[in-house]
Design a protein around this motif. Structure first.
Motif, PDB file in Angstrom:
ATOM      1  N   SER A   1       0.843  -1.191   0.000  1.00  0.00           N
ATOM      2  CA  SER A   1       0.000   0.000   0.000  1.00  0.00           C
ATOM      3  C   SER A   1       0.880   1.244   0.000  1.00  0.00           C
ATOM      4  O   SER A   1       2.042   1.210   0.438  1.00  0.00           O
ATOM      5  CB  SER A   1      -0.910   0.016   1.229  1.00  0.00           C
ATOM      6  OG  SER A   1      -0.139   0.161   2.405  1.00  0.00           O
ATOM      7  N   VAL A   2       0.349   2.348  -0.491  1.00  0.00           N
ATOM      8  CA  VAL A   2       1.143   3.568  -0.592  1.00  0.00           C
ATOM      9  C   VAL A   2       1.649   3.999   0.777  1.00  0.00           C
ATOM     10  O   VAL A   2       2.776   4.492   0.923  1.00  0.00           O
ATOM     11  CB  VAL A   2       0.330   4.691  -1.281  1.00  0.00           C
ATOM     12  CG1 VAL A   2      -0.846   5.119  -0.417  1.00  0.00           C
ATOM     13  CG2 VAL A   2       1.218   5.884  -1.619  1.00  0.00           C
ATOM     14  N   LYS A   3       0.837   3.782   1.812  1.00  0.00           N
ATOM     15  CA  LYS A   3       1.231   4.153   3.175  1.00  0.00           C
ATOM     16  C   LYS A   3       2.383   3.278   3.656  1.00  0.00           C
ATOM     17  O   LYS A   3       3.392   3.776   4.176  1.00  0.00           O
ATOM     18  CB  LYS A   3       0.042   4.017   4.124  1.00  0.00           C
ATOM     19  CG  LYS A   3       0.333   4.408   5.575  1.00  0.00           C
ATOM     20  CD  LYS A   3      -0.944   4.323   6.405  1.00  0.00           C
ATOM     21  CE  LYS A   3      -0.708   4.768   7.844  1.00  0.00           C
ATOM     22  NZ  LYS A   3       0.230   3.908   8.565  1.00  0.00           N
TER      23      LYS A   3
ATOM     24  N   SER B   1       5.686   3.947   1.596  1.00  0.00           N
ATOM     25  CA  SER B   1       6.260   5.267   1.895  1.00  0.00           C
ATOM     26  C   SER B   1       6.960   5.261   3.248  1.00  0.00           C
ATOM     27  O   SER B   1       8.034   5.856   3.412  1.00  0.00           O
ATOM     28  CB  SER B   1       5.178   6.344   1.860  1.00  0.00           C
ATOM     29  OG  SER B   1       4.222   6.137   2.884  1.00  0.00           O
TER      30      SER B   1
ATOM     31  N   SER C   1       7.870  10.156   0.348  1.00  0.00           N
ATOM     32  CA  SER C   1       6.506  10.681   0.408  1.00  0.00           C
ATOM     33  C   SER C   1       5.581   9.870  -0.497  1.00  0.00           C
ATOM     34  O   SER C   1       6.023   9.210  -1.445  1.00  0.00           O
ATOM     35  CB  SER C   1       6.480  12.144  -0.015  1.00  0.00           C
ATOM     36  OG  SER C   1       6.780  12.269  -1.396  1.00  0.00           O
ATOM     37  N   LYS C   2       4.289   9.948  -0.197  1.00  0.00           N
ATOM     38  CA  LYS C   2       3.304   9.282  -1.037  1.00  0.00           C
ATOM     39  C   LYS C   2       3.294   9.894  -2.441  1.00  0.00           C
ATOM     40  O   LYS C   2       3.103   9.191  -3.437  1.00  0.00           O
ATOM     41  CB  LYS C   2       1.920   9.391  -0.398  1.00  0.00           C
ATOM     42  CG  LYS C   2       1.805   8.665   0.949  1.00  0.00           C
ATOM     43  CD  LYS C   2       0.443   8.863   1.572  1.00  0.00           C
ATOM     44  CE  LYS C   2       0.362   8.164   2.931  1.00  0.00           C
ATOM     45  NZ  LYS C   2      -0.961   8.367   3.591  1.00  0.00           N
TER      46      LYS C   2
ATOM     47  N   LEU D   1       5.860   8.312  -4.667  1.00  0.00           N
ATOM     48  CA  LEU D   1       5.429   7.012  -5.195  1.00  0.00           C
ATOM     49  C   LEU D   1       4.507   7.194  -6.401  1.00  0.00           C
ATOM     50  O   LEU D   1       4.598   6.454  -7.381  1.00  0.00           O
ATOM     51  CB  LEU D   1       4.719   6.204  -4.107  1.00  0.00           C
ATOM     52  CG  LEU D   1       5.608   5.687  -2.969  1.00  0.00           C
ATOM     53  CD1 LEU D   1       4.760   5.076  -1.863  1.00  0.00           C
ATOM     54  CD2 LEU D   1       6.603   4.649  -3.498  1.00  0.00           C
TER      55      LEU D   1
ATOM     56  N   TYR E   1      -0.324   5.142  -8.726  1.00  0.00           N
ATOM     57  CA  TYR E   1       0.337   4.092  -7.954  1.00  0.00           C
ATOM     58  C   TYR E   1      -0.515   2.828  -7.877  1.00  0.00           C
ATOM     59  O   TYR E   1       0.012   1.715  -7.912  1.00  0.00           O
ATOM     60  CB  TYR E   1       0.648   4.607  -6.550  1.00  0.00           C
ATOM     61  CG  TYR E   1       1.391   3.608  -5.690  1.00  0.00           C
ATOM     62  CD1 TYR E   1       2.751   3.379  -5.882  1.00  0.00           C
ATOM     63  CD2 TYR E   1       0.732   2.881  -4.707  1.00  0.00           C
ATOM     64  CE1 TYR E   1       3.432   2.454  -5.112  1.00  0.00           C
ATOM     65  CE2 TYR E   1       1.405   1.961  -3.918  1.00  0.00           C
ATOM     66  CZ  TYR E   1       2.758   1.743  -4.131  1.00  0.00           C
ATOM     67  OH  TYR E   1       3.418   0.821  -3.361  1.00  0.00           O
TER      68      TYR E   1
END
Length: 282
Positions: A40-42, A45, A51-52, A55, A67
């Motif tokens: 997941s982006v979270k 990161s 940072s998101k 990505l 993403y």
């Protein structure tokens, strides 16, 4: 060994030089990772301390809308593989299998169709390369010459520069440069393009500058991030794509081109028989 999976890794590799330092950190993570995880982006990161937004930009530079689209295809490529052989045999075969998977991910059949049109329309084809790429150029000449294509390979710097002078709208120039930085090859493509010739570059690098003098840029898999890539011939990725193009080209006027191929084989066999007979008489 029978897996063909659309992977984003060769796309990442071909765009690698475009990335910023932060984006290269992201690229290295996805290239080297072999395990399923929380992508997941979270999670990513936090794991990479980026940072998101970085990505998202990274995914867009790879050609994806965002993403989520990037990671969907990335996760789809993480398939468990059962291995039944060991040692150097497994290492080499796995490397070849990975290259085949990368080729499958990069090959564009629509682009291949355009290249076939160029081959059919050209009155003369020149294919060039240096070093191992020069061997690939020679291989293309020998294969396509046998089925009636007027084609010459150029591996000498002076010949490339001289032939650049004589190209025109009836010509097709094909260049092989894995790095995309062979000045002799780039010079011939650039000058031929100025004179109206169709130009094709086979390379492992994706650069925006290629669009200025290439009708087509054919991306081939890179050996740079391949485990044990140093045992694989650098010609192999080029030859895979050439085989695909050759298969499509042969399919058109198949009977005629197969007849030409068989005729060249017979001519070579007759020459060998005459040589053997001459030696026997001596």
């Amino acid at each position: 060994m029978g897996y063909y999976v659309k992977s984003v890794v060769p796309v990442i590799e071909s765009n690698y030089d475009k990335f910023t330092t932060v984006e290269k950190t992201i690229a290295d993570f996805f290239i080297q990772n072999k395990e399923k995880s929380d992508f997941s982006v979270k999670a990513v990161s936090e794991r990479l301390f980026v940072s998101k937004a970085s990505l998202v930009r990274f995914a867009q530079k790879c050609g994806y809308h965002g993403y989520k689209e990037f990671i969907y295809q990335y996760e789809d490529s993480l398939i468990e593989k059962q291995e039944s052989i060991t040692g150097n045999t497994r290492m080499v075969l796995n490397a070849y299998q990975e290259l085949l998977n990368k080729t499958y991910s990069l090959v564009d059949e629509t682009q291949v169709g355009r290249i076939i049109i160029y081959l059919n329309q050209a009155e003369r084809v020149f294919v060039c390369g240096k070093g191992s790429s020069g061997l690939s150029a020679r291989e293309m000449e020998l294969r396509f010459m046998r089925i009636g294509l007027r084609i010459d390979s150029l591996t000498d710097t002076d010949m490339m520069r001289m032939q650049a002078v004589f190209q025109d709208k009836k010509s097709l120039v094909v260049g092989f440069s894995i790095s995309g930085e062979r000045e002799d090859v780039i010079y011939l493509l650039r000058e031929a393009y100025k004179k109206g010739a169709k130009t094709i570059l086979f390379t492992a690098k994706s650069k925006d500058s290629f669009k200025k003098y290439c009708s087509e840029v054919v991306l081939i898999p890179s050996l740079r991030h391949l485990n044990h890539g140093n045992v694989i011939s650098p010609q192999f990725p080029i030859l895979i794509i050439l085989d695909i193009i050759y298969a499509y080209y042969m399919e058109q006027n198949k009977h005629v081109r197969e007849g030409m191929h068989d005729s060249t084989i017979r001519a070579l066999e007759e020459a060998e028989e005459m040589h053997t007979k001459f030696l026997d008489e001596e």
